[in-house]
Design a protein around this motif. Structure first.
Motif, PDB file in Angstrom:
ATOM      1  N   LEU A   1       0.817  -1.215   0.000  1.00 28.67           N
ATOM      2  CA  LEU A   1       0.000   0.000   0.000  1.00 28.67           C
ATOM      3  C   LEU A   1       0.852   1.269   0.000  1.00 28.67           C
ATOM      4  N   LYS A   2       2.030   1.203   0.636  1.00 33.59           N
ATOM      5  CA  LYS A   2       2.881   2.383   0.740  1.00 33.59           C
ATOM      6  C   LYS A   2       3.820   2.535  -0.451  1.00 33.59           C
ATOM      7  N   LYS A   3       4.310   1.437  -0.977  1.00 33.63           N
ATOM      8  CA  LYS A   3       5.295   1.499  -2.052  1.00 33.63           C
ATOM      9  C   LYS A   3       4.670   1.514  -3.449  1.00 33.63           C
ATOM     10  N   THR A   4       3.383   1.293  -3.523  1.00 32.76           N
ATOM     11  CA  THR A   4       2.670   1.363  -4.803  1.00 32.76           C
ATOM     12  C   THR A   4       1.529   2.364  -4.666  1.00 32.76           C
ATOM     13  N   PRO A   5       0.946   2.789  -5.784  1.00 28.45           N
ATOM     14  CA  PRO A   5      -0.179   3.750  -5.708  1.00 28.45           C
ATOM     15  C   PRO A   5      -1.481   3.132  -5.209  1.00 28.45           C
ATOM     16  N   LEU A   6      -1.469   1.821  -4.934  1.00 26.45           N
ATOM     17  CA  LEU A   6      -2.716   1.133  -4.596  1.00 26.45           C
ATOM     18  C   LEU A   6      -3.391   1.738  -3.381  1.00 26.45           C
ATOM     19  N   GLY A   7      -2.614   2.074  -2.339  1.00 24.87           N
ATOM     20  CA  GLY A   7      -3.209   2.663  -1.143  1.00 24.87           C
ATOM     21  C   GLY A   7      -3.916   3.966  -1.439  1.00 24.87           C
ATOM     22  N   MET A   8      -3.308   4.802  -2.264  1.00 28.95           N
ATOM     23  CA  MET A   8      -3.917   6.076  -2.647  1.00 28.95           C
ATOM     24  C   MET A   8      -5.157   5.850  -3.507  1.00 28.95           C
ATOM     25  N   TYR A   9      -5.092   4.835  -4.383  1.00 31.35           N
ATOM     26  CA  TYR A   9      -6.243   4.524  -5.231  1.00 31.35           C
ATOM     27  C   TYR A   9      -7.439   4.092  -4.382  1.00 31.35           C
ATOM     28  N   ILE A  10      -7.185   3.248  -3.385  1.00 32.54           N
ATOM     29  CA  ILE A  10      -8.271   2.771  -2.517  1.00 32.54           C
ATOM     30  C   ILE A  10      -8.920   3.939  -1.777  1.00 32.54           C
ATOM     31  N   GLN A  11      -8.096   4.829  -1.248  1.00 31.52           N
ATOM     32  CA  GLN A  11      -8.638   5.993  -0.559  1.00 31.52           C
ATOM     33  C   GLN A  11      -9.436   6.878  -1.512  1.00 31.52           C
ATOM     34  N   SER A  12      -8.922   7.070  -2.703  1.00 31.75           N
ATOM     35  CA  SER A  12      -9.597   7.918  -3.684  1.00 31.75           C
ATOM     36  C   SER A  12     -10.963   7.361  -4.059  1.00 31.75           C
ATOM     37  N   VAL A  13     -11.007   6.050  -4.300  1.00 31.14           N
ATOM     38  CA  VAL A  13     -12.280   5.410  -4.658  1.00 31.14           C
ATOM     39  C   VAL A  13     -13.257   5.484  -3.492  1.00 31.14           C
ATOM     40  N   GLY A  14     -12.757   5.291  -2.267  1.00 25.57           N
ATOM     41  CA  GLY A  14     -13.627   5.337  -1.099  1.00 25.57           C
ATOM     42  C   GLY A  14     -14.184   6.719  -0.839  1.00 25.57           C
ATOM     43  N   ILE A  15     -13.408   7.750  -1.134  1.00 30.65           N
ATOM     44  CA  ILE A  15     -13.872   9.124  -0.928  1.00 30.65           C
ATOM     45  C   ILE A  15     -14.887   9.529  -1.975  1.00 30.65           C
ATOM     46  N   ASN A  16     -14.578   9.245  -3.249  1.00 22.51           N
ATOM     47  CA  ASN A  16     -15.489   9.604  -4.347  1.00 22.51           C
ATOM     48  C   ASN A  16     -15.191   8.717  -5.552  1.00 22.51           C
ATOM     49  N   SER A  17     -15.996   7.683  -5.737  1.00 18.66           N
ATOM     50  CA  SER A  17     -15.749   6.731  -6.827  1.00 18.66           C
ATOM     51  C   SER A  17     -15.973   7.356  -8.202  1.00 18.66           C
ATOM     52  N   ARG A  18     -16.942   8.269  -8.299  1.00 14.25           N
ATOM     53  CA  ARG A  18     -17.201   8.906  -9.596  1.00 14.25           C
ATOM     54  C   ARG A  18     -16.022   9.780 -10.024  1.00 14.25           C
ATOM     55  N   ALA A  19     -15.517  10.573  -9.102  1.00 12.11           N
ATOM     56  CA  ALA A  19     -14.361  11.410  -9.416  1.00 12.11           C
ATOM     57  C   ALA A  19     -13.157  10.551  -9.760  1.00 12.11           C
ATOM     58  N   SER A  20     -13.028   9.404  -9.098  1.00 12.42           N
ATOM     59  CA  SER A  20     -11.911   8.511  -9.376  1.00 12.42           C
ATOM     60  C   SER A  20     -11.978   7.965 -10.798  1.00 12.42           C
ATOM     61  N   ARG A  21     -13.187   7.664 -11.247  1.00 10.68           N
ATOM     62  CA  ARG A  21     -13.351   7.182 -12.627  1.00 10.68           C
ATOM     63  C   ARG A  21     -12.994   8.280 -13.635  1.00 10.68           C
ATOM     64  N   LEU A  22     -13.314   9.522 -13.290  1.00 10.63           N
ATOM     65  CA  LEU A  22     -13.044  10.624 -14.208  1.00 10.63           C
ATOM     66  C   LEU A  22     -11.548  10.859 -14.398  1.00 10.63           C
ATOM     67  N   ILE A  23     -10.749  10.524 -13.387  1.00 12.37           N
ATOM     68  CA  ILE A  23      -9.307  10.709 -13.514  1.00 12.37           C
ATOM     69  C   ILE A  23      -8.606   9.450 -14.006  1.00 12.37           C
ATOM     70  N   GLY A  24      -9.409   8.448 -14.413  1.00 13.74           N
ATOM     71  CA  GLY A  24      -8.833   7.273 -15.052  1.00 13.74           C
ATOM     72  C   GLY A  24      -8.698   6.032 -14.195  1.00 13.74           C
ATOM     73  N   LEU A  25      -9.182   6.055 -12.950  1.00  9.69           N
ATOM     74  CA  LEU A  25      -9.085   4.871 -12.096  1.00  9.69           C
ATOM     75  C   LEU A  25     -10.237   3.916 -12.375  1.00  9.69           C
ATOM     76  N   ASN A  26      -9.926   2.641 -12.384  1.00 14.28           N
ATOM     77  CA  ASN A  26     -10.957   1.614 -12.535  1.00 14.28           C
ATOM     78  C   ASN A  26     -11.510   1.301 -11.146  1.00 14.28           C
ATOM     79  N   SER A  27     -12.453   2.115 -10.708  1.00 21.74           N
ATOM     80  CA  SER A  27     -12.960   2.014  -9.339  1.00 21.74           C
ATOM     81  C   SER A  27     -13.627   0.667  -9.074  1.00 21.74           C
TER      82      SER A  27
END
Length: 352
Positions: A197-223
């Motif tokens: 979680l710390k050495k890869t972007p995965l931890g940040m991705y999980i937090q981003s999806v949990g905060i706002n999944s729609r916004a995460s999709r708009l920036i290219g994350l596969n929520s």
């Protein structure tokens, strides 16, 4: 010389402050009840003591709490099927090995089958939540009710016992090693998860999806995929916890393995200071929460509380602990502390 500040901000503003305080209070309660609480000795070549027992017993809950933390952070929901998945994975392992003097199949094969069962359960839960848009509690309620029934079918509704002594190594002690094996398993899982979680972007991705999944999709994350993977991982860890549980008792009782462990896992996440609404999370906080719950259980047993009454007392204490971490109370506390500090400084100046 200038004053060197060890902490950049007041201690109470750190996310782990309240979880650590809660753990310390529970440990102090244990010490008052049992003066030899922190005493650790070696008996029969292994470490023995209340603290060792707490850490050992909390290991399975720590493993479940790690998976539950990621599920809550990504989906804003909980997986209430982890206890049933643990029972099902344990049943598959024991039924595969058999109840004879020797294993019917290699031990590693049975373990891999049990882990595969956990992954499949995670896939089912993850697909329903992420792709079918079913509410997490409703989606996982399916396996919560059906998982133990399937485990009963696997075991034929019997309590199965495993005879080879080696089967108990995972849930107890390895020969020549004084520390319980579950402690090593939990530590390895926490470290690997933390590093990933710390050495890869995965931890940040999980937090981003949990905060706002729609916004995460708009920036290219596969929520959807991220939420799906957290449930798969949670199912895998539930299977690991199930393997530890059946190894401890050298048997499988589908009715009791992992019973109410999903509630303790959710409470560990809450006590750890994590928001059950998703978003930012603290893996270490959940670990502290799991140890706090196990220490609380030890306290209640030391006070001669009956096992069937344990959930009531535990619920009362947990409500108090969680209330202390409520945003409203924290906001009020933060507003009070500066005023007290200012008034005390003013009083000192007037006294001079």
């Amino acid at each position: 010389m200038k004053n060197i500040k060890i902490f950049k901000k007041p201690l109470y503003q750190y996310s782990l402050f309240l979880p650590i305080v809660c753990l310390i209070l529970v440990l102090i309660a244990n010490l008052i009840q049992t003066p030899t609480f922190f005493k650790i000795t070696i008996q029969n070549g292994v470490l023995y003591g209340y603290m060792i027992d707490i850490i050992n017993r909390a290991s399975g809950l720590v493993i479940l709490a790690v998976g539950m933390t990621l599920v809550v952070a990504a989906s804003g929901g909980t997986d209430i099927s982890v206890g049933a998945v643990s029972a099902l994975a344990g049943a598959v392992c024991v039924a595969t090995l058999g109840t004879e003097e020797t294993y019917r199949v290699p031990y590693i094969v049975a373990v891999l089958l049990a882990l595969l069962v956990g992954i499949i359960c995670g896939v089912v839960n993850g697909y329903l939540v992420s792709y079918m848009k079913v509410q997490p509690m409703v989606a996982t309620l399916i396996l919560f009710t059906a998982g133990r029934g399937i485990a009963q079918l696997v075991t034929g509704s019997f309590i199965l016992y495993v005879k080879p002594e080696q089967f108990g190594y995972l849930g107890n002690f390895m020969p020549g090693i004084p520390v319980p094996t579950p402690c090593f398993v939990a530590l390895i899982i926490v470290l690997i998860t933390f590093i990933v979680l710390k050495k890869t972007p995965l931890g940040m991705y999980i937090q981003s999806v949990g905060i706002n999944s729609r916004a995460s999709r708009l920036i290219g994350l596969n929520s959807k995929l991220i939420v799906f993977l957290t449930y798969v991982f949670c199912g895998l860890l539930a299977a690991v916890a199930g393997l530890i549980s059946v190894s401890r008792t050298m048997s499988i009782d589908a009715n009791n393995v992992g019973l109410n462990s999903e509630l303790d896992a959710i409470l560990a996440v809450a006590i750890g200071g994590n928001s059950l609404g998703g978003g930012k999370f603290s893996l270490l906080g959940s670990v502290i929460g799991a140890i706090t719950i196990q220490a609380l259980t030890t306290t209640l047993y030391a006070m001669h509380v009956a096992a069937d009454q344990l959930p009531l007392y535990k619920a009362i204490v947990v409500v108090i602990i969680v209330s202390l971490q409520s945003p409203t109370l924290i906001k009020w506390f933060k507003s009070i502390v500066p005023k007290v500090y200012t008034n005390s400084n003013q009083a000192v100046k007037e006294a001079k």
